[in-house]
Design a protein around this motif. Structure first.
Motif, mmCIF file in Angstrom:
data_model
loop_
_atom_site.group_PDB
_atom_site.id
_atom_site.type_symbol
_atom_site.label_atom_id
_atom_site.label_comp_id
_atom_site.label_asym_id
_atom_site.label_seq_id
_atom_site.Cartn_x
_atom_site.Cartn_y
_atom_site.Cartn_z
ATOM 1 N N ILE A 73 27.199 0.978 -31.859
ATOM 2 C CA ILE A 73 26.519 1.034 -30.423
ATOM 3 C C ILE A 73 27.555 1.507 -29.647
ATOM 4 N N ASP A 82 26.636 5.057 -27.884
ATOM 5 C CA ASP A 82 26.168 5.048 -26.665
ATOM 6 C C ASP A 82 26.456 6.364 -25.615
ATOM 7 N N PRO A 92 23.504 -0.244 -20.476
ATOM 8 C CA PRO A 92 24.103 -0.402 -21.612
ATOM 9 C C PRO A 92 23.268 -0.886 -22.775
ATOM 10 N N SER A 144 19.934 1.634 -25.799
ATOM 11 C CA SER A 144 20.111 2.560 -27.154
ATOM 12 C C SER A 144 19.208 1.975 -28.344
ATOM 13 N N TRP A 162 19.867 -0.972 -30.699
ATOM 14 C CA TRP A 162 20.128 -2.630 -30.424
ATOM 15 C C TRP A 162 19.006 -3.420 -31.420
ATOM 16 N N ASN A 213 15.255 -0.660 -27.568
ATOM 17 C CA ASN A 213 16.278 -1.263 -26.651
ATOM 18 C C ASN A 213 16.124 -2.722 -26.618
#
Length: 354
Positions: free
Chosen positions: A67, A71, A81, A84, A87, A255
């Motif tokens: 990650i 990212d 944050p 992504s 996750w 996410n």
């Protein structure tokens, strides 16, 4: 450095193995704060990074490193944050831990049990094996593609024969490695692409899910390990795998917020032979509903000779239909009042419009 003995003593007090599905801790994957995003914290042997993917914190650290490295290339997923799609993987690993699915199902060791090493992931666990393909292979691919800047060889459990290097995994599971390579290559290419952000986002999610599904198909190598589980757990496991086909085709953005919503209703313990889903007394209404829907999706697809999945995949033919598909999946899985017959009817009509 990660210190397994010390951390296990600390974390055994904080992990609760209960019947309620637990996928997060303080809004992040279980024990995320105790994993590392620094390569130097993982073991090194002869100058080669040598993680122990059969230790929960090491495997969680692989995800944290992935990650952190990807990212910067995933800004099109949204601000903040936690957008992504990667996750979903560490959240899933947390669920496997808290539900007891990473423990030794044979009873031959105390690996993964509260009475043993709670951070141990058993090589005899079917779930742990399947997750290996969704954690180690993407990490090895990312290292090969220059995202981590280090040579890597995973530790091999005694008496086992898991692939542990990029070249070894590529030889045994070329499709999985190739598709993860394409995902990482696509991240770099997207940075230079003139496409609108919504199209870039959809394209990257497509690459991500193609890689994810390639890892899932490669995990058929784990099938013999299912013999250590009840027929009820095996039925759930196979329906869980089948559900991924729908999520992948819809380019689901896993996410933190969305992944938690879909994972919380998963059964919070290993299912036993005397369990009778969807009427398991010590599981929640939501968990029983998930078991019912997963079973229905798998059984309906079997009855239709695989056409439910292929019709769904055909219907997910554009950015617009994939958006509608994600909405339908949410209704099907999270709304007990949503009729399964409605689901079939809608995707059939969607498929004819492609």
């Amino acid at each position: 450095m990660l210190r397994p003995a010390v951390l296990c003593l600390l974390l055994a007090c904080t992990v609760s193995f209960s019947n309620a599905a637990v996928v997060e801790d303080g809004g992040l994957p279980v024990m995320w704060a105790h994993a590392t995003d620094q390569l130097g914290d993982l073991p090194v042997e002869n100058g080669i990074l040598n993680p122990d993917a059969w230790h929960y914190l090491h495997r969680m650290s692989l995800y944290r490193l992935i990650i952190a490295a990807t990212d910067p290339f995933l800004g099109v997923m949204g601000p903040g944050p936690t957008e992504s799609p990667v996750w979903g993987l560490p959240l899933q690993l947390g669920w496997l831990l808290t539900s007891g699915r990473l423990a030794d199902p044979t009873g031959a060791t105390t690996c993964g049990l509260q009475t043993g090493d709670t951070m141990c992931i058993s090589p005899k666990s079917w779930w742990g094996c399947v997750n290996y393909f969704g954690s180690v292979i993407p990490f090895l691919s990312g290292a090969q593609q220059g995202f981590f800047g280090a040579g890597v060889q995973m530790q091999q459990p005694a008496g086992e024969d898991y692939c542990t290097t990029y070249d070894d995994c590529k030889t045994r599971f070329p499709d999985a490695i190739d598709n993860w390579d394409k995902f990482y290559q696509g991240l770099r290419a997207a940075a230079e692409s003139p496409l609108p952000d919504n199209e870039k986002k959809d394209a990257l999610l497509g690459l991500y899910w193609k890689a994810q599904m390639a890892s899932t198909y490669a995990s058929a190598a784990c099938n013999s390990l299912q013999s250590s589980y009840s027929t009820v757990e095996v039925t759930f496991a196979n329906s869980w795998l089948n559900s991924a086909e729908y999520v992948a085709a819809a380019h689901f953005q896993s996410n933190i917020e969305r992944a938690v919503k879909f994972m919380t209703p998963l059964p919070g313990r290993v299912l036993q032979e005397n369990d009778s889903p969807p009427n398991i007394a010590d599981l929640s209404t939501e968990e029983n509903h998930t078991l019912r829907i997963f079973s229905w999706m798998k059984n309906m697809n079997t009855l239709l000779g695989g056409r439910l999945v292929t019709t769904w995949q055909s219907a997910m033919c554009s950015v617009t239909t994939r958006e509608k598909g994600r909405e339908m999946l949410e209704q099907l899985l999270l709304d007990p009042g949503f009729a399964t017959s409605t689901f079939v009817g809608i995707i059939t009509s969607m498929g004819t419009s492609c």
